[in-house]
Write a protein that holds these residues in place. Structure first.
Motif, short mmCIF file in Angstrom:
data_model
loop_
_atom_site.label_atom_id
_atom_site.label_comp_id
_atom_site.label_asym_id
_atom_site.label_seq_id
_atom_site.Cartn_x
_atom_site.Cartn_y
_atom_site.Cartn_z
N VAL A 248 -2.08 -1.09 10.54
CA VAL A 248 -1.43 -2.15 9.75
C VAL A 248 -0.77 -3.16 10.67
CG1 VAL A 248 0.54 -2.59 8.21
CG2 VAL A 248 -1.16 -0.86 7.62
N LEU B 35 0.20 -6.87 5.25
CA LEU B 35 0.20 -5.56 4.60
C LEU B 35 1.57 -4.92 4.74
CD1 LEU B 35 -3.20 -4.00 5.78
CD2 LEU B 35 -2.71 -5.10 3.60
N LEU C 295 3.30 -1.05 4.19
CA LEU C 295 3.13 0.36 3.86
C LEU C 295 4.41 0.91 3.24
CD1 LEU C 295 1.33 1.97 6.96
CD2 LEU C 295 0.34 1.44 4.72
N ALA D 224 -1.83 5.04 10.64
CA ALA D 224 -1.77 4.08 9.54
C ALA D 224 -0.86 2.92 9.91
CB ALA D 224 -1.28 4.77 8.27
N ALA E 93 -7.16 7.61 9.07
CA ALA E 93 -6.34 6.56 8.46
C ALA E 93 -6.81 5.18 8.91
CB ALA E 93 -4.87 6.77 8.80
N TRP E 94 -7.24 5.07 10.15
CA TRP E 94 -7.79 3.81 10.67
C TRP E 94 -8.97 3.37 9.79
CZ3 TRP E 94 -7.19 0.81 15.39
CH2 TRP E 94 -8.26 -0.02 15.70
N ALA F 126 1.32 5.05 1.00
CA ALA F 126 0.73 5.89 2.05
C ALA F 126 1.50 7.19 2.12
CB ALA F 126 0.77 5.17 3.40
N ILE G 175 -7.88 2.47 6.03
CA ILE G 175 -7.20 1.18 5.86
C ILE G 175 -8.14 0.01 6.14
CG2 ILE G 175 -5.38 -0.29 6.82
CD1 ILE G 175 -3.64 2.25 7.01
N LEU H 291 0.85 -1.19 0.00
CA LEU H 291 0.00 0.00 0.00
C LEU H 291 0.88 1.24 0.00
CD1 LEU H 291 -2.57 -0.96 2.81
CD2 LEU H 291 -2.69 -1.49 0.37
N ILE I 58 -3.21 5.17 0.33
CA ILE I 58 -3.86 5.84 1.47
C ILE I 58 -3.31 7.26 1.56
CG2 ILE I 58 -4.30 5.76 3.95
CD1 ILE I 58 -5.41 3.36 2.43
#
Length: 383
Positions: A51, A65, A67, A47, A316-317, A28, A320, A26, A96
């Motif tokens: 994750v 995941l 980032l 974030a 961000a919570w 970010a 994601i 992802l 994100i």
């Protein structure tokens, strides 16, 4: 003998756990420097927090995941460059961020052209509006739309009998978006805008605009901006002896605002997410346990020592987890994933209960927001 060894090695390799390339990448990016770093930096921390939580629980369909972090520096050109890197070099499944409406608009077309889902953490609506703003098929956002915050505020003003307002807004994308919605919707709430002024997002004094406001004799003052500018308006109004109820937008419910505005913040009201008044929510509120879990993890990591929880903290919570839920259902193929995000129903998040569709890539309604007020140096539910 040689064939036997090769066969044995092949069996060993098949038995090995998934290697690094099996992670779900992802992109970010947030304002980790620049004028919105006070929002972007804690958003990055959240974030990483969510994750880590997902990965500790086994990942998504057995995959972790990963980032890939970038700093937009509050610079639309930098944001655009990072978005292209995420899509074409890093080959991310989704993106994100970013933090600000202006940087979001700089990457909107890039995400659409690259057919890569992006879940933005920006406040403004143009990122998920079509027509003159361009297609938004691949763009979603987790914070409430400016329109939603405006409707919550205008409904409150109407209920309090405040029908004549003055409007001050920043001359950036976020400020123009909020001001535009107020101008379009105010009449339907029986509210008249008797003065309209703007200021630069980095201006250090708004006395001239407030002097014009006073001459128009409004019943209330509405300010639409983020960052220190909102506190400057509050202090200037107090210095001028402008005895008007002051209403800020949904971008300012943050202990930092109270710190910067000081005594001038007392009595100020604004729309906010429920996160800011979690301890005042009824037990029947479906968001309450989700918010409590978020707060627990945030405090366990010590983030609240430097970045006290504010209305932005959960964006961000939610972004994601909206993405994670969609990957669980549809996998990582781009179009299937995009459709799964778009078809999200009844996701209970920190910032609200999300119900998305093809025309609404946010999915939060007015009930996701509450009106808060500064009393004795802290935020409480407004009367």
């Amino acid at each position: 003998m040689k064939k036997t060894i090769v066969a044995a090695l092949a069996l060993v390799l098949l038995a090995l756990p998934a290697v690094a390339q099996e992670t779900i990448k992802l992109g970010a990016f947030f304002d980790l420097s620049g004028r919105a770093a006070f929002i972007g930096t804690p958003t990055k921390l959240v974030a990483e927090m969510v994750v880590d939580k997902i990965n500790a629980e086994g990942g998504i369909n057995g995959r972790k995941l990963e980032l890939i972090i970038g700093d937009t520096e509050a610079n639309p050109a930098k944001a655009a460059s990072l978005a292209k890197k995420f899509i074409h070099k890093d080959k991310v499944v989704a993106i994100i961020g970013p933090t600000m409406t202006d940087t979001g608009m700089a990457v909107k077309a890039i995400a659409n052209a690259g057919k890569t889902p992006i879940l933005m953490t920006v406040g403004g609506d143009p990122v998920i509006m079509g027509e003159q703003f361009g297609p938004f098929d691949w763009v979603f956002k987790s914070p409430q739309r400016s329109r939603t915050a405006v409707e919550r505020l205008l409904g409150y003003l109407r209920d309090k009998g405040l029908s004549r307002i003055a409007l001050l807004s920043a001359a950036d994308g976020f400020g123009k978006d909020g001001a535009g919605w107020i101008e379009r919707l105010s009449a339907s709430y029986g509210i008249e805008i008797v003065a309209r002024e703007s200021f630069g997002a980095r201006d250090s004094d708004m006395t001239a605009q407030l002097t014009k406001v006073r001459a128009a004799a409004p019943q209330a003052l509405v300010v639409w901006t983020i960052g220190p500018a909102g506190a400057i308006v509050a202090k200037n109004a107090l210095q001028l002896g402008l005895a008007l109820p002051l209403f800020q937008c949904h971008g300012l419910p943050d202990p930092k605002y109270i710190e910067l505005a000081g005594a001038a913040s007392e009595g100020n009201r604004m729309p906010a997410t429920k996160l800011l008044v979690a301890d005042q929510l009824p037990d029947a509120d479906r968001q309450k346990p989700v918010i409590a879990e978020f707060i627990r993890l945030y405090r366990e990591r010590g983030y609240d020592q430097q970045f006290p929880i504010n209305t932005h903290s959960g964006y961000a919570w939610d972004a994601i987890l909206l993405l994670a839920n969609a990957i669980r259902q549809a996998g990582t193929e781009a179009e299937a994933l995009r459709q799964a995000i778009e078809n999200t129903r009844d996701y209970v998040g920190v910032s609200g209960i999300y119900n998305l569709n093809a025309l609404d890539h946010n999915g939060l309604d007015v009930d996701s927001m509450v009106m808060v007020e500064v009393k004795n140096g802290r935020f409480v539910l407004a009367d």
